[in-house]
Scaffold this active site. Structure first.
Site, PDB file in Angstrom:
ATOM      1  N   ARG A   1       0.841  -1.296   0.145  1.00 30.71           N
ATOM      2  CA  ARG A   1       0.123   0.074   0.212  1.00 30.71           C
ATOM      3  C   ARG A   1       0.833   1.187   0.019  1.00 30.71           C
ATOM      4  NH1 ARG A   1      -3.799  -1.505   4.800  1.00 30.71           N
ATOM      5  NH2 ARG A   1      -2.151  -3.017   5.006  1.00 30.71           N
TER       6      ARG A   1
ATOM      7  N   ASP B   1       7.608  -1.811  11.053  1.00 24.04           N
ATOM      8  CA  ASP B   1       6.754  -0.435  10.690  1.00 24.04           C
ATOM      9  C   ASP B   1       5.979   0.018  11.732  1.00 24.04           C
ATOM     10  OD1 ASP B   1       5.006  -2.485  11.323  1.00 24.04           O
ATOM     11  OD2 ASP B   1       3.893  -2.558   9.220  1.00 24.04           O
TER      12      ASP B   1
ATOM     13  N   ARG C   1      27.148  26.227   3.318  1.00 19.37           N
ATOM     14  CA  ARG C   1      27.096  24.782   2.624  1.00 19.37           C
ATOM     15  C   ARG C   1      28.130  23.852   3.447  1.00 19.37           C
ATOM     16  NH1 ARG C   1      28.055  26.280  -3.322  1.00 19.37           N
ATOM     17  NH2 ARG C   1      28.074  23.884  -3.350  1.00 19.37           N
TER      18      ARG C   1
ATOM     19  N   ALA D   1      38.312  48.797  -3.594  1.00 20.18           N
ATOM     20  CA  ALA D   1      36.948  48.406  -4.034  1.00 20.18           C
ATOM     21  C   ALA D   1      36.970  48.335  -5.628  1.00 20.18           C
ATOM     22  CB  ALA D   1      36.028  49.487  -3.735  1.00 20.18           C
TER      23      ALA D   1
ATOM     24  N   ARG E   1      42.359  47.417 -10.591  1.00 19.91           N
ATOM     25  CA  ARG E   1      40.969  47.914 -11.625  1.00 19.91           C
ATOM     26  C   ARG E   1      41.713  49.035 -12.276  1.00 19.91           C
ATOM     27  NH1 ARG E   1      39.061  51.076  -6.218  1.00 19.91           N
ATOM     28  NH2 ARG E   1      40.067  53.192  -6.564  1.00 19.91           N
TER      29      ARG E   1
HETATM   30  C1  UD1 Z   1      -0.608  -8.887  12.535  1.00 19.59           C
HETATM   31  C2  UD1 Z   1      -1.169  -9.669  13.684  1.00 19.59           C
HETATM   32  C3  UD1 Z   1      -2.215  -9.157  14.272  1.00 19.59           C
HETATM   33  C4  UD1 Z   1      -2.007  -7.801  14.787  1.00 19.59           C
HETATM   34  C5  UD1 Z   1      -1.343  -6.952  13.784  1.00 19.59           C
HETATM   35  C6  UD1 Z   1      -0.799  -5.687  14.284  1.00 19.59           C
HETATM   36  C7  UD1 Z   1      -0.696 -12.105  12.765  1.00 19.59           C
HETATM   37  C8  UD1 Z   1      -1.315 -13.172  12.093  1.00 19.59           C
HETATM   38  N1  UD1 Z   1      -1.684 -11.026  12.992  1.00 19.59           N
HETATM   39  O1  UD1 Z   1      -1.506  -8.781  11.608  1.00 19.59           O
HETATM   40  O2  UD1 Z   1      -2.914  -9.769  15.245  1.00 19.59           O
HETATM   41  O3  UD1 Z   1      -3.374  -7.351  15.375  1.00 19.59           O
HETATM   42  O4  UD1 Z   1      -0.242  -7.641  13.155  1.00 19.59           O
HETATM   43  O5  UD1 Z   1      -0.608  -4.868  13.630  1.00 19.59           O
HETATM   44  O6  UD1 Z   1       0.302 -11.751  13.265  1.00 19.59           O
HETATM   45  N2  UD1 Z   1       5.636 -10.114   7.948  1.00 19.59           N
HETATM   46  C9  UD1 Z   1       6.623 -10.850   7.560  1.00 19.59           C
HETATM   47  N3  UD1 Z   1       6.670 -11.910   7.085  1.00 19.59           N
HETATM   48  C10 UD1 Z   1       5.247 -12.568   6.810  1.00 19.59           C
HETATM   49  C11 UD1 Z   1       4.330 -11.794   6.944  1.00 19.59           C
HETATM   50  C12 UD1 Z   1       4.417 -10.505   7.824  1.00 19.59           C
HETATM   51  O7  UD1 Z   1       8.012 -10.243   7.702  1.00 19.59           O
HETATM   52  O8  UD1 Z   1       5.205 -13.616   6.168  1.00 19.59           O
HETATM   53  C13 UD1 Z   1       5.713  -8.865   8.734  1.00 19.59           C
HETATM   54  C14 UD1 Z   1       5.209  -7.769   8.027  1.00 19.59           C
HETATM   55  O9  UD1 Z   1       6.234  -6.960   7.127  1.00 19.59           O
HETATM   56  C15 UD1 Z   1       4.976  -6.575   9.133  1.00 19.59           C
HETATM   57  C16 UD1 Z   1       4.541  -7.785  10.339  1.00 19.59           C
HETATM   58  O10 UD1 Z   1       5.075  -9.032  10.072  1.00 19.59           O
HETATM   59  O11 UD1 Z   1       6.083  -6.028   9.542  1.00 19.59           O
HETATM   60  C17 UD1 Z   1       3.211  -8.094  10.394  1.00 19.59           C
HETATM   61  O12 UD1 Z   1       2.405  -8.566   9.485  1.00 19.59           O
HETATM   62  P1  UD1 Z   1       1.143  -8.155   8.671  1.00 19.59           P
HETATM   63  O13 UD1 Z   1       0.808  -8.689   7.510  1.00 19.59           O
HETATM   64  O14 UD1 Z   1       1.158  -6.709   8.636  1.00 19.59           O
HETATM   65  O15 UD1 Z   1       0.023  -8.550   9.817  1.00 19.59           O
HETATM   66  P2  UD1 Z   1      -1.344  -7.923  10.134  1.00 19.59           P
HETATM   67  O16 UD1 Z   1      -2.196  -8.638   9.159  1.00 19.59           O
HETATM   68  O17 UD1 Z   1      -1.237  -6.671  10.081  1.00 19.59           O
HETATM   69 MG    MG Z   2      -0.057  -4.950   9.562  1.00 18.82          MG
END
Ligand code: UD1
Ligand code: MG
Length: 454
Positions: free
Chosen positions: A16, A103, A333, A423, A440
């Protein structure tokens, strides 16, 4: 008190964001989101940080350098699968793992320390950080039993209508005892709405085994917010900036208009300094005490001493000592060092130069690649002619020299101590100390010219 190891999940694509840059490298208040998370982890007591990368892993690794160890999750099969990738690095580790997401730039060291401390005090095998969300849509919900303990976490997509009414959510941040977590992860399946291996399932598995699981509620939901879009990023930015301004004001800095003052998280400002509106202080900028900064100043990675006045000015990667006043419309700078009590007036640019104590650059000048001594006066329109089209050359101006208005100093050239230039001179040869150089054309007066013209 013992410490913990973090596993920071950052393998997701961040679709997104609509960006070629991995999501966790997008900046909030001047710092990549992942850097905010690492900083909070370190402040909270982390002894080691492991980042799980996937999309853009090499770029993330390069940006973070040796601040963390990295493991790659080649396929994003869910948060449980992601954490499992850290297992080889944690073989034999018997302590606490804190799972974080890359994040969440609003986390604080205090909050993470509270999570860890309460996890330890509760002697739990798993502790989840929860938050009460005004709008819980999309989050995993915390399902509690009648006695108030956590039964399990249900993902939004898997939840019933009734469960979706719960506004206590899983922040995605947890403490686990490492061995129990990795054992339980072996039992996590992917029979759910998203076909993913869910990390939160670990809690229910441990609970079913009779282990203690625990929850810590964040005081404010803001700190746990995860960023998925640029709109949310701008929200995080606003919160971070508000926090920073409050921190500065609480430490004795006057900010006349916080809504137009943009200070990056790592900037330091001394007490009794006043920041006027429309001012940006960025990166590793440090401002001393009792300064007047702004209106409309922008300083990046700039170190400014005490009692400095600056308005309508831009400085980057330079050093300004005590008592300097400069502006309006000044550009300092990189690699510039302005000494104590220098006065720089309007429309002046200084680059890669040292300017000695008490020197005056009052109006309309370009000082580039120069070493200007102490108590020098550069008249209006002084220009260092530093570039011959191929190479930059240095100009040296000795202490107490007086450079006349509209002097062009054709570098390489040296003006001796206490020397003068007339000058309008174009100075192409060195001027010995205490000498007046005039370069000058001589003035010729032609009498009666007006009448002869007609
Ligand atoms: C997850 C939680 C949810 C919680 C929410 C909070 C799970 C199943 N659910 O959901 O309960 O409320 O976070 O924000 O965990 N990531 C990986 N590898 C993967 C999947 C995800 O590294 O295979 C990382 C993503 O980059 C992200 C984090 O894990 O930083 C969370 O993943 P995301 O897909 O955002 O989980 P949510 O659906 O938000
Ligand atoms: Mg998430």
């Amino acid at each position: 008190m013992s410490n913990f190891v973090t596993v920071i999940l950052a393998a997701g694509k961040g679709t997104r964001m609509k960006s070629k840059l991995p999501k966790v490298l997008h900046k909030a208040a001047g710092k990549p989101m992942l850097q905010h998370v690492l900083d909070a982890a370190n402040k909270g007591g982390a002894e080691r940080n492991i980042v799980v990368v996937g999309f853009g892993g090499d770029v993330v690794r390069e940006a973070m350098g040796d601040q963390a160890e990295f493991v790659v999750q080649t396929e994003q099969l869910g948060t449980g699968h992601a954490v499992k990738q850290a297992a080889p690095l944690l073989e034999g580790f018997d302590g606490t793992v804190m799972v974080l997401c890359g994040d969440t730039p609003l986390l604080t060291g205090d909050l993470l320390n509270k999570l860890y401390t309460e996890h330890k005090e509760a002697k739990a095998k798993a502790t989840v950080l929860t938050a009460i969300m005004p709008d819980a849509t999309g989050y995993g919900r915390i399902i509690r039993t009648e006695d108030g303990s956590v039964a399990r976490i249900v993902e939004h997509k898997d939840a019933t209508e009734e469960e979706r009414k719960v506004n206590e959510v899983n922040s995605g941040i947890y403490c686990f005892e490492a061995k129990d977590m990795f054992e339980a992860l072996e039992q996590v399946g992917c029979d759910n709405a998203q076909g993913e291996y869910y990390l939160p399932d670990v809690l229910e598995i441990l609970r079913d085994k009779g282990e203690k699981i625990w929850a810590v509620a964040a005081d404010d939901y803001e700190s746990t917010l995860g960023i998925n879009s640029r709109v949310q990023l701008s929200g995080a930015e606003a919160i971070l900036r508000r926090r920073k301004n409050i921190e500065l004001m609480d430490n004795g800095v006057t900010i006349m208009d916080p809504s137009t003052t943009y200070v990056d998280c790592d900037v330091e400002v001394g007490s009794d300094t006043v920041i006027y509106p429309m001012t940006w202080l960025e990166g590793k900028t440090v401002i001393g005490e009792n300064c007047k900064i702004g209106p409309s100043c922008r300083f990046s990675d700039t170190v400014i001493g005490n009692n400095v006045t600056a308005h309508f000015a831009y400085g980057h990667e330079c050093v300004v000592d005590d008592g300097v006043d400069f502006g309006p419309y000044v550009h300092l700078r990189p690699k510039t060092h302005i000494g104590n009590n220098v006065h720089i007036g309007n429309f002046v640019e200084v680059k890669n130069s040292n300017v000695g104590e008490g020197t005056k650059l009052p109006h309309l000048q370009y000082i580039g690649d120069s070493d200007v001594g102490k108590n020098v006066n550069c008249g209006c329109g002084t220009v260092t002619v530093n570039y011959d089209g191929k190479i930059k050359h240095r100009t040296i101006i000795g202490d107490n020299a007086f450079v006349g208005c509209n002097t062009s100093l054709v570098a390489p050239v040296t003006i001796g101590e206490g020397a003068y230039t007339g000058a309008g001179s174009v100075i192409t040869k060195d001027v010995p100390a205490k000498t007046l150089a005039i370069g000058r054309a001589h003035q010729k007066n032609i009498s009666g010219w007006h009448d002869k013209r007609d």
